[in-house]
Write a protein that holds these residues in place. Sequence first.
Motif, PDB file in Angstrom:
ATOM      1  N   THR A  35       0.834  -1.205   0.000  1.00  0.00           N
ATOM      2  CA  THR A  35       0.000   0.000   0.000  1.00  0.00           C
ATOM      3  C   THR A  35       0.869   1.254   0.000  1.00  0.00           C
ATOM      4  O   THR A  35       0.574   2.228  -0.701  1.00  0.00           O
ATOM      5  CB  THR A  35      -0.930   0.010   1.223  1.00  0.00           C
ATOM      6  N   ILE A  36       1.940   1.232   0.778  1.00  0.00           N
ATOM      7  CA  ILE A  36       2.867   2.367   0.771  1.00  0.00           C
ATOM      8  C   ILE A  36       3.466   2.562  -0.618  1.00  0.00           C
ATOM      9  O   ILE A  36       3.566   3.695  -1.122  1.00  0.00           O
ATOM     10  CB  ILE A  36       3.984   2.149   1.811  1.00  0.00           C
ATOM     11  N   VAL A  39       0.858   4.135  -2.783  1.00  0.00           N
ATOM     12  CA  VAL A  39       0.724   5.562  -2.477  1.00  0.00           C
ATOM     13  C   VAL A  39       1.829   6.364  -3.157  1.00  0.00           C
ATOM     14  O   VAL A  39       1.587   7.444  -3.719  1.00  0.00           O
ATOM     15  CB  VAL A  39       0.744   5.779  -0.952  1.00  0.00           C
ATOM     16  N   SER A  43       1.180   9.084  -6.050  1.00  0.00           N
ATOM     17  CA  SER A  43       1.645  10.451  -5.793  1.00  0.00           C
ATOM     18  C   SER A  43       2.505  10.957  -6.928  1.00  0.00           C
ATOM     19  O   SER A  43       2.368  12.113  -7.366  1.00  0.00           O
ATOM     20  CB  SER A  43       2.423  10.498  -4.476  1.00  0.00           C
ATOM     21  N   TRP A  63      -8.186   8.805  -2.262  1.00  0.00           N
ATOM     22  CA  TRP A  63      -7.425   7.557  -2.254  1.00  0.00           C
ATOM     23  C   TRP A  63      -6.364   7.559  -1.157  1.00  0.00           C
ATOM     24  O   TRP A  63      -6.116   6.534  -0.510  1.00  0.00           O
ATOM     25  CB  TRP A  63      -6.774   7.327  -3.611  1.00  0.00           C
ATOM     26  N   MET A  64      -5.724   8.709  -0.941  1.00  0.00           N
ATOM     27  CA  MET A  64      -4.704   8.790   0.105  1.00  0.00           C
ATOM     28  C   MET A  64      -5.333   8.583   1.487  1.00  0.00           C
ATOM     29  O   MET A  64      -4.757   7.915   2.357  1.00  0.00           O
ATOM     30  CB  MET A  64      -3.995  10.152   0.052  1.00  0.00           C
ATOM     31  N   GLU A  65      -6.504   9.173   1.695  1.00  0.00           N
ATOM     32  CA  GLU A  65      -7.198   8.980   2.982  1.00  0.00           C
ATOM     33  C   GLU A  65      -7.570   7.517   3.196  1.00  0.00           C
ATOM     34  O   GLU A  65      -7.494   7.005   4.320  1.00  0.00           O
ATOM     35  CB  GLU A  65      -8.454   9.854   3.021  1.00  0.00           C
ATOM     36  N   ALA A  67      -5.944   4.989   2.131  1.00  0.00           N
ATOM     37  CA  ALA A  67      -4.737   4.180   2.324  1.00  0.00           C
ATOM     38  C   ALA A  67      -4.192   4.272   3.746  1.00  0.00           C
ATOM     39  O   ALA A  67      -3.537   3.333   4.223  1.00  0.00           O
ATOM     40  CB  ALA A  67      -3.654   4.613   1.338  1.00  0.00           C
ATOM     41  N   VAL A  68      -4.463   5.376   4.438  1.00  0.00           N
ATOM     42  CA  VAL A  68      -3.852   5.601   5.749  1.00  0.00           C
ATOM     43  C   VAL A  68      -4.190   4.497   6.768  1.00  0.00           C
ATOM     44  O   VAL A  68      -3.280   3.973   7.434  1.00  0.00           O
ATOM     45  CB  VAL A  68      -4.242   6.989   6.295  1.00  0.00           C
TER      46      VAL A  68
END
Length: 224
Positions: A35-36, A39, A43, A63-65, A67-68
């Motif tokens: 997942t990192i 991201v 990005s 999408w970033m939210e 993934a956190v």
Amino acid sequence: MALDASVPEDDSALSRADRGLFRLERIFALVAGLTILGVMLVSVANILGRWLFDIPVPGFVDWMEQAVPIIAFFGLAFCHRLGGHIRMDLLIGQLKGRALYLAELMSTLLILGLTVFLIWGSWRHFDRSFDWNAPNWSRDSTIDIGLPIWPVKLVVPVMLTFFALRLLLHVWAYLRAIAQNPAFAVGVPKIESAAEQAENEADAVSGGTVDKDDPVDFGKETRG
């Protein structure tokens, strides 16, 4: 040296349960790592898209939210099994034998109680978001492209449940250690000095075994 070399093992039922759960935890940690990576790639695509074509990735912030929680919680139990979480060893590091195991047991029970409370609260938070009769089964969604939020809300109680299982194994391990008083408790990470931690980290990165009797001067350049 293996990645989990700081955790003593034997042929007991406790150790077999520990290794079985660790196999699942490694898969979860892999998902967090992938997942990192995702991201990072998204990005880069977003930055290049804006710069070159003035076309950002649709719903980038959404999408970033999403993934956190995956990044934060999928590696939780894995890190705890290896003793990777921040802890204060100034006092407890001076204890030995049953006194040490009793202190570790008390702190583990405290963390377990807090985790059970967090599981209950995060499940209620998920339940408020999930609805079989709503579009995408979700009562709420992200602001930009309308992604359902309940899947990532479900991540929290599920991963905390696996963390609670890891804590229960540690409770078992410390109770066993209090009864038997071994040199090192099976199934839980050993308390290591800063030098031992640095050695293990260097060994894990190099993929080999560090020779403790062969000191290395990192300030000198190796010449061929």
